[in-house]
Enzyme design. Sequence first.
Site, PDB file in Angstrom:
ATOM      1  N   ASN A 160       7.878  -5.254   5.433  1.00  0.00           N
ATOM      2  CA  ASN A 160       8.095  -6.425   4.572  1.00  0.00           C
ATOM      3  C   ASN A 160       9.550  -6.828   4.646  1.00  0.00           C
ATOM      4  O   ASN A 160      10.416  -5.985   4.873  1.00  0.00           O
ATOM      5  CB  ASN A 160       7.748  -6.079   3.118  1.00  0.00           C
ATOM      6  CG  ASN A 160       7.930  -7.260   2.186  1.00  0.00           C
ATOM      7  OD1 ASN A 160       7.550  -8.396   2.528  1.00  0.00           O
ATOM      8  ND2 ASN A 160       8.523  -7.032   1.026  1.00  0.00           N
ATOM      9  N   GLY A 210       6.881 -19.978   6.596  1.00  0.00           N
ATOM     10  CA  GLY A 210       6.700 -19.297   7.876  1.00  0.00           C
ATOM     11  C   GLY A 210       7.934 -19.214   8.760  1.00  0.00           C
ATOM     12  O   GLY A 210       7.814 -18.962   9.959  1.00  0.00           O
ATOM     13  N   SER A 211       9.126 -19.364   8.188  1.00  0.00           N
ATOM     14  CA  SER A 211      10.309 -19.316   9.070  1.00  0.00           C
ATOM     15  C   SER A 211      10.548 -17.917   9.629  1.00  0.00           C
ATOM     16  O   SER A 211      11.024 -17.772  10.763  1.00  0.00           O
ATOM     17  CB  SER A 211      11.555 -19.846   8.358  1.00  0.00           C
ATOM     18  OG  SER A 211      12.037 -18.923   7.419  1.00  0.00           O
ATOM     19  N   ASP A 265       8.189  -4.026  -3.257  1.00  0.00           N
ATOM     20  CA  ASP A 265       9.512  -4.096  -2.609  1.00  0.00           C
ATOM     21  C   ASP A 265      10.216  -2.743  -2.645  1.00  0.00           C
ATOM     22  O   ASP A 265      11.367  -2.632  -3.089  1.00  0.00           O
ATOM     23  CB  ASP A 265      10.375  -5.174  -3.305  1.00  0.00           C
ATOM     24  CG  ASP A 265       9.751  -6.559  -3.188  1.00  0.00           C
ATOM     25  OD1 ASP A 265       9.086  -6.826  -2.175  1.00  0.00           O
ATOM     26  OD2 ASP A 265       9.939  -7.368  -4.114  1.00  0.00           O
ATOM     27  N   HIS A 325      12.527  -8.778   2.383  1.00  0.00           N
ATOM     28  CA  HIS A 325      12.817  -9.199   1.013  1.00  0.00           C
ATOM     29  C   HIS A 325      14.242  -9.743   0.959  1.00  0.00           C
ATOM     30  O   HIS A 325      15.155  -9.127   1.511  1.00  0.00           O
ATOM     31  CB  HIS A 325      12.646  -8.018   0.061  1.00  0.00           C
ATOM     32  CG  HIS A 325      12.841  -8.408  -1.362  1.00  0.00           C
ATOM     33  ND1 HIS A 325      11.903  -9.133  -2.065  1.00  0.00           N
ATOM     34  CD2 HIS A 325      13.883  -8.226  -2.201  1.00  0.00           C
ATOM     35  CE1 HIS A 325      12.359  -9.371  -3.285  1.00  0.00           C
ATOM     36  NE2 HIS A 325      13.557  -8.829  -3.384  1.00  0.00           N
ATOM     37  N   ASP A 377       5.120   0.480   0.790  1.00  0.00           N
ATOM     38  CA  ASP A 377       4.332   1.540   0.154  1.00  0.00           C
ATOM     39  C   ASP A 377       3.608   0.933  -1.049  1.00  0.00           C
ATOM     40  O   ASP A 377       3.517  -0.293  -1.147  1.00  0.00           O
ATOM     41  CB  ASP A 377       5.202   2.763  -0.184  1.00  0.00           C
ATOM     42  CG  ASP A 377       6.246   2.447  -1.252  1.00  0.00           C
ATOM     43  OD1 ASP A 377       6.205   1.341  -1.832  1.00  0.00           O
ATOM     44  OD2 ASP A 377       7.102   3.316  -1.502  1.00  0.00           O
ATOM     45  N   ARG A 412      -9.422  -9.131  -5.580  1.00  0.00           N
ATOM     46  CA  ARG A 412      -8.426  -8.647  -4.622  1.00  0.00           C
ATOM     47  C   ARG A 412      -9.051  -7.773  -3.526  1.00  0.00           C
ATOM     48  O   ARG A 412      -8.773  -7.922  -2.341  1.00  0.00           O
ATOM     49  CB  ARG A 412      -7.348  -7.846  -5.360  1.00  0.00           C
ATOM     50  CG  ARG A 412      -6.264  -7.263  -4.461  1.00  0.00           C
ATOM     51  CD  ARG A 412      -5.267  -6.449  -5.270  1.00  0.00           C
ATOM     52  NE  ARG A 412      -4.643  -7.267  -6.287  1.00  0.00           N
ATOM     53  CZ  ARG A 412      -3.553  -8.024  -6.079  1.00  0.00           C
ATOM     54  NH1 ARG A 412      -2.962  -8.016  -4.903  1.00  0.00           N
ATOM     55  NH2 ARG A 412      -3.052  -8.748  -7.040  1.00  0.00           N
TER      56      ARG A 412
HETATM   57  C1  GAR Z   1      11.660 -15.210   2.648  1.00  0.00           C
HETATM   58  O1  GAR Z   1      12.911 -15.472   2.060  1.00  0.00           O
HETATM   59  C2  GAR Z   1      11.228 -13.781   2.344  1.00  0.00           C
HETATM   60  O2  GAR Z   1      12.301 -12.876   2.340  1.00  0.00           O
HETATM   61  C3  GAR Z   1      10.630 -13.935   0.970  1.00  0.00           C
HETATM   62  O3  GAR Z   1       9.901 -15.126   1.049  1.00  0.00           O
HETATM   63  C4  GAR Z   1      10.545 -16.011   1.966  1.00  0.00           C
HETATM   64  C5  GAR Z   1       9.532 -16.505   2.960  1.00  0.00           C
HETATM   65  O4  GAR Z   1      10.084 -17.478   3.794  1.00  0.00           O
HETATM   66  N1  GAR Z   1       9.816 -12.812   0.624  1.00  0.00           N
HETATM   67  C6  GAR Z   1       9.779 -12.267  -0.600  1.00  0.00           C
HETATM   68  O5  GAR Z   1      10.416 -12.696  -1.547  1.00  0.00           O
HETATM   69  C7  GAR Z   1       8.886 -11.037  -0.722  1.00  0.00           C
HETATM   70  N2  GAR Z   1       9.115 -10.350  -1.942  1.00  0.00           N
HETATM   71  P1  GAR Z   1       9.399 -17.867   5.159  1.00  0.00           P
HETATM   72  O6  GAR Z   1       7.958 -18.238   4.822  1.00  0.00           O
HETATM   73  O7  GAR Z   1      10.178 -19.052   5.637  1.00  0.00           O
HETATM   74  O8  GAR Z   1       9.484 -16.684   6.083  1.00  0.00           O
END
Ligand code: GAR
Length: 204
Positions: free
Chosen positions: A107, A12-13, A145, A109, A141, A65
Amino acid sequence: MHFLGVLLSGRGSNFVAIADSIDAGRIPNARIAAVISNVPDAAGIKIARERGLTALVIPSRGRPRAEQEREVAAALQQYNVHLICLAGYMRLLSPWFVKQFPQRILNIHPSLLPAFPGLEAQEQAFVYGVKISGCTVHFVDEELDHGPIIVQKAVQVLDTDDEHTLAARILEQEHIAYSEAINIVLGRQFDIVGRRLRPRTEPL
Ligand code: GAR
């Protein structure tokens, strides 16, 4: 007032960075109306509760889902969310879900898309040997990604890096990039032409 919904599965950062930006006035006229996790013990959901935000767990494990997504969509509608921010939500959204919120799902990534989509993008980039990586905030979409790009930040790969130090520097940029992207989207001063966000020029 813009009502944001944050979907997360873990640490969750990025959610915290968005919440901090709102609290500091860097994303004006916005508030987080709901934080939703598909993982019951996600650290992010605990933080959301500590911050006094509406925090919901809608588990995905062992459920169809479509059923889980219908519940998520209903919750987002119930809390009047009009911009959804995926922040480490490790679940591919179905075409049905994406259609419920056209151009309203973002999103983040941890790579410079279209390079290294999917899981463990930072490690993929490191192993591949790229000299520059970074992060991407994009519209969601139907493909993984994939949607139109809103913000990208480049991060240099240093000779002294391993995948963890690289991921940490990318994460710092993610935290900056997400708030920038939210402001761009809420400002609505662009058109989407093909995959490209084209700034709207004001009439004289
Ligand atoms: C982040 O690095 C985000 O970019 C990645 O998951 C992490 C979540 O960190 N997302 C993906 O890889 C999506 N394809 P967080 O929970 O600390 O925000």
